[in-house]
Write an enzyme that holds these catalytic residues in place. Structure first.
Site, PDB file in Angstrom:
ATOM      1  N   LEU A 124       0.582  -0.795  -0.474  1.00 29.73           N
ATOM      2  CA  LEU A 124       0.081   0.293  -0.001  1.00 29.73           C
ATOM      3  C   LEU A 124       1.116   0.844   0.156  1.00 29.73           C
ATOM      4  O   LEU A 124       0.203   2.913   0.076  1.00 29.73           O
ATOM      5  CB  LEU A 124      -0.993   0.014   1.624  1.00 29.73           C
ATOM      6  CG  LEU A 124      -2.204  -1.773   1.251  1.00 29.73           C
ATOM      7  CD1 LEU A 124      -2.242  -1.166   2.596  1.00 29.73           C
ATOM      8  CD2 LEU A 124      -3.295  -0.962   0.354  1.00 29.73           C
TER       9      LEU A 124
ATOM     10  N   ASN B 222      -2.293   1.945   9.014  1.00 33.65           N
ATOM     11  CA  ASN B 222      -2.503   1.477   8.035  1.00 33.65           C
ATOM     12  C   ASN B 222      -3.908   1.403   7.601  1.00 33.65           C
ATOM     13  O   ASN B 222      -4.869   0.081   8.662  1.00 33.65           O
ATOM     14  CB  ASN B 222      -1.523   0.657   7.710  1.00 33.65           C
ATOM     15  CG  ASN B 222      -0.622   1.920   6.782  1.00 33.65           C
ATOM     16  OD1 ASN B 222       0.233   3.213   7.165  1.00 33.65           O
ATOM     17  ND2 ASN B 222       0.563   0.693   7.396  1.00 33.65           N
ATOM     18  N   ILE B 223      -4.378   1.157   6.219  1.00 30.09           N
ATOM     19  CA  ILE B 223      -5.357   0.397   6.035  1.00 30.09           C
ATOM     20  C   ILE B 223      -5.964  -0.966   6.538  1.00 30.09           C
ATOM     21  O   ILE B 223      -7.252  -1.961   7.109  1.00 30.09           O
ATOM     22  CB  ILE B 223      -5.754   0.935   4.748  1.00 30.09           C
ATOM     23  CG1 ILE B 223      -7.722   0.231   4.210  1.00 30.09           C
ATOM     24  CG2 ILE B 223      -5.069   0.464   3.486  1.00 30.09           C
ATOM     25  CD1 ILE B 223      -8.279   1.085   3.420  1.00 30.09           C
ATOM     26  N   LYS B 224      -4.581  -1.819   6.114  1.00 29.08           N
ATOM     27  CA  LYS B 224      -3.999  -2.861   6.361  1.00 29.08           C
ATOM     28  C   LYS B 224      -4.612  -3.810   7.473  1.00 29.08           C
ATOM     29  O   LYS B 224      -4.930  -4.426   7.869  1.00 29.08           O
ATOM     30  CB  LYS B 224      -3.077  -3.225   5.721  1.00 29.08           C
ATOM     31  CG  LYS B 224      -2.082  -4.740   5.643  1.00 29.08           C
ATOM     32  CD  LYS B 224      -2.909  -5.514   4.665  1.00 29.08           C
ATOM     33  CE  LYS B 224      -2.736  -7.316   5.232  1.00 29.08           C
ATOM     34  NZ  LYS B 224      -3.601  -7.692   3.646  1.00 29.08           N
ATOM     35  N   GLY B 225      -4.193  -3.099   8.590  1.00 28.39           N
ATOM     36  CA  GLY B 225      -4.974  -2.694  10.381  1.00 28.39           C
ATOM     37  C   GLY B 225      -4.471  -4.355  10.507  1.00 28.39           C
ATOM     38  O   GLY B 225      -3.077  -4.338  10.373  1.00 28.39           O
TER      39      GLY B 225
END
Lengths: 537, 259
Positions: free
Chosen positions: A496, B136-139
């Site tokens: 990301l 982070n979006i990933k988490g």
């Protein structure tokens, strides 16, 4: 590497395609690397010319001199021509004095032309040649010591970490680790050194979660390991990190001080440390050329892709990174035996068939790079603090290592993520490795995954996902018209993390080379081939 | 097996002992290393240490030399110590765990704007794993990070951020909360960095307007918020959902106090 081939029955045309895509992705970036220089490349060149030491505020003289030249005449033509021109004009008797005078603004630099330019370049080539010969001599010394003491008797080579922050504590720990069975000692760097735009100086006793990489620390540790190699009758290798903003300088110091392995990844600094992409690729090419000549084995950092993403979903990003690392390494002159391409055991153990997938991924790496000493890295993300479960997980990690003929095995600690390893943790971890290798390394003979079974299918799937990703990379574009790989890095193709070529740390230290750019180190490294050594290691 | 009822033991009920295979047996297992060569004397030393640590009887089940100068021991034994649960004080979570959807709804309802979170690793710490897992979006642990929350605006400054820069950015972003991550603990760096950070915020903001200060890391002591000058500490294994739930709780509390 005694692997029988074709265990996975990969389609050779897919493998060829993957390699040609990696080559295609790398080519424009290599051109960028060849047409730029950085402050760190120029500082490394001065270090090869013998400029060492720092002022009373511990700012290295190479930094002073490069800054002075940059401010006065720019770095587009390389630092050495104006520097050696100043020496020839009698501004100072030697580089150190010149740097001292430059630091106080008492030297004026100019860009010589014609015969004067030629004279400065000749003098620079002579000066830098001294350091390059030191690198060559260190390589010869290593070869001699390996002949005398011998390589480890078995593979994989056992890789252990020390990291106290104090070089004088590291030394006895490293020697103890070697006596316990370590073939490779890695000295972890102090947290944050990768983002320092200078190399600290001298023996250091204060670091955070690691010890600073300095020329003196390199020298001290290598000498200590030479002692213990003699005692044990086996050459113990030393590892450090050529990454971050000073990659080229660290590589030059490592080459001169006879380090044996260096962590050196093509994209790690960009993705995980937010270092400017151009800076990274320029620095990386120079550092890898030095490693090639120094006979150093590089270790790449694919484990990072798996610790920041899901190890099943992201398995193919490891393959892509390995292929790119291989391509950039080969271009810089490294040979197969120098490619410690990384991969790691990081699949969530709660997932069904996690071990079978680990095995498939490890076999894929083994088969794609049959002549590279792959670096197999232990679980970290799913080590919970339950040391008993962690010990079992490390055992399974070791088993995959045994079954897939890994070259370098980073020993997993059951206390990973709990404490810095106790003496006993290391001892238990080594017992674990020895038991598994003793009990199961012969399995490579017996174990062949069945045709089109789970393992073969999974490996093929990962390879085809890697090819798809490489295709996306080579076809990536951005508004600025950057090289496709740079565009891909900018738009978040890798995880990301979006890293545009115009952002990140260290960009202000990047310069486009002028037509008359001269750097005797680069000229010599570009002309060098392994054959220059008569084909020996 | 009546060791728990020695004469000076407090009344039964809230008294507990370790459990091996029988209630009240007090059995524990431990391992350690002594800087001694492996011989009878070393084993005697190990047993004496175990007894001094309250294991009686202590059983030396394994001893192994590690090189010429060290010996590793595994000891089993019955612990003579008792724990009175009435004397055990812990911090229980005082807020409800919300789903991402409920957290978004609560922010919308109470704040009527986005909640701004600024995060960073401060000092020399370059380990962004913790802050990234939360932001982070990933988490982390199957939960998406705060970036995923529609009503939360996340500004992740990354690693090695200087405290003055963090304060300046928090002011510029009008941060409601500031998250700092501290993984490196050598020489108590995490404590120094965190107290320095909280002091800087108190200096830069008028009293009562300091953003919610949160420190995260594996080695902060439970209940040391006051000493560090922060509002909340989160330790190992914290998920983004817990942080979001806490933020919602704390913001609504603050709002209630003000109005």
């Amino acid at each position: 590497m005694t692997r029988p081939n074709a265990m996975l029955e990969l389609d050779p045309t897919v493998v060829r395609k993957a390699r040609s895509l990696a080559r295609k992705a790398a080519a424009p970036v290599v051109e960028i690397a060849k047409s730029h220089t950085t402050v760190s490349v120029e500082r490394a060149t001065l270090r090869l010319a013998g400029l060492a030491g720092a002022d009373h505020e511990r700012v290295p003289w190479v930094n002073h001199l490069v800054t002075a030249v940059r401010d006065e005449v720019g770095l587009e033509h390389g630092v050495t021509t104006p520097v050696y021109d100043a020496l020839l004009r009698g501004e100072a008797p030697d580089l150190t004095t010149l740097a001292q005078k430059a630091a106080s603004g008492n030297v004026s630099f100019r860009l010589p032309t014609g015969r004067e330019a030629k004279a400065a370049q000749r003098a620079a080539a002579k000066g830098v040649g001294v350091g390059l010969r030191t690198v060559d001599r260190s390589r010869a010394t290593r070869d001699r010591l390996i002949k005398r003491h011998g390589d480890p008797k078995t593979k994989p080579w056992i890789y252990l970490i020390v990291a106290t922050g104090d070089i004088y504590e590291d030394i006895p720990q490293a020697q103890a680790a070697a006596r316990e069975g370590a073939d490779i000692i890695a000295v972890i760097r102090s947290t944050g050194q990768s983002l320092l735009d200078y190399v600290p100086e001298g023996a250091t006793r204060e670091g955070f979660a690691g010890t600073y990489a300095t020329q003196e620390n390199f020298r001290l540790m290598r000498a200590a390991l030479d002692d213990v190699s003699k005692e044990l009758g086996r050459y113990v290798r030393l590892t450090n990190y050529a990454s971050g903003l000073c990659m080229p300088e660290i590589a030059a110091l490592a080459g001169m001080e006879r380090l044996d392995m260096m962590l050196n990844d093509s994209m790690y600094g960009i993705l995980f440390r937010d270092i400017n992409p151009i800076r990274t690729f320029v620095d990386q090419r120079f550092s890898r050329q030095v490693h090639a000549r120094a006979g150093i084995i590089i270790n790449t950092g694919e484990d990072n892709y798996l610790t920041t993403a899901d190890a099943v979903e992201a398995a193919h990003t490891v393959t892509v990174s390995q292929l790119l690392n291989e391509r950039f390494a080969k271009e810089a002159g490294l040979e197969d035996w120098q490619l410690g391409l990384g991969h790691a055991f990081e699949i969530n153990p709660e997932i069904p068939d996690s071990f079978r997938m680990e095995l498939a991924h490890a076999m894929l790496a083994r088969q794609l790079f049959p002549d590279a000493p792959l670096k197999w890295m232990p679980p970290t993300k799913h080590m919970t603090g339950d040391v008993f479960r962690g010990y079992l997980l490390d055992g399974f990690f070791n088993l995959v290592g045994a079954m897939t003929g890994q070259g370098i095995l980073l020993v997993g600690m059951m206390t990973e993520a709990v404490v810095t390893p106790f003496l006993s943790d290391r001892d238990l971890a080594l017992q674990n490795v020895r038991y598994v290798m003793n009990a199961a390394s012969g399995l490579t003979e017996d174990f062949h995954p069945p045709r089109d079974g789970f393992i073969q299918t999974r490996a093929r799937q990962v390879l085809s996902e890697a090819v798809e990703l490489l295709e996306r990379i080579v076809n990536d574009t951005d508004a600025a018209g950057d090289a496709p790989l740079l565009a891909a890095i900018a738009d978040g193709t890798f995880g990301l993390m979006k890293r545009p070529a115009t952002g990140g740390k260290g960009l202000d230290g990047v310069f486009e080379r002028a037509a008359a750019y001269d750097n005797p180190a680069i000229t010599s490294l570009d002309a060098w081939t392994p054959q220059a050594l008569g084909g020996t290691r | 097996m009546t060791r728990a009822t020695t004469p000076d033991a407090p009344a039964q009920g809230n008294i507990i002992r370790p459990y091996g295979d029988t209630t009240g047996d007090g059995m524990v297992q431990m391992s350690f290393t002594l800087p001694l060569p492996h011989d009878k004397k070393a084993e005697g030393a190990a047993l004496q240490l175990a007894r001094k640590m309250g294991l009686d009887p202590a059983l030396l089940v394994h001893a192994k030399a590690m090189g010429p100068d060290f010996t590793f021991f595994v000891v089993y034994g019955s612990s003579t110590h008792l724990v009175n649960l009435d004397d055990v004080h812990v911090v229980e979570r005082e807020y409800p765990l919300l789903s991402a959807k409920d957290a978004n709804l609560a922010i919308k309802k109470h704040l009527r704007r986005k909640l701004v979170v600024v995060g960073a690793c401060i000092g020399t710490d370059a380990h962004t794993v913790g802050i990234d897992a939360i932001l982070n979006i990933k988490g982390f642990a199957g939960e998406k990070g705060l970036e995923y929350y529609r009503e939360i605006k996340v500004v992740n400054l990354g690693a090695q951020v200087l405290v003055p820069d963090l304060v300046a950015r928090a002011r510029a972003e009008k941060a409601d909360a500031v998250l700092v991550s501290q993984v490196v603990t050598q020489k108590d760096a995490h404590i120094h960095n965190t107290t320095q950070m909280s002091a800087a915020f108190r200096e830069a903001y008028p009293a009562g307007q300091v953003p919610v200060l949160i420190a995260g890391g594996p080695r902060f002591e439970d209940g040391s918020e006051k000493a560090l000058g922060v509002d909340r500490i989160f330790g190992r294994g914290t998920t983004p959902g817990e942080v979001a739930s806490y933020l919602v709780h704390e913001m609504t509390q603050r709002k209630a106090r003000k109005s």
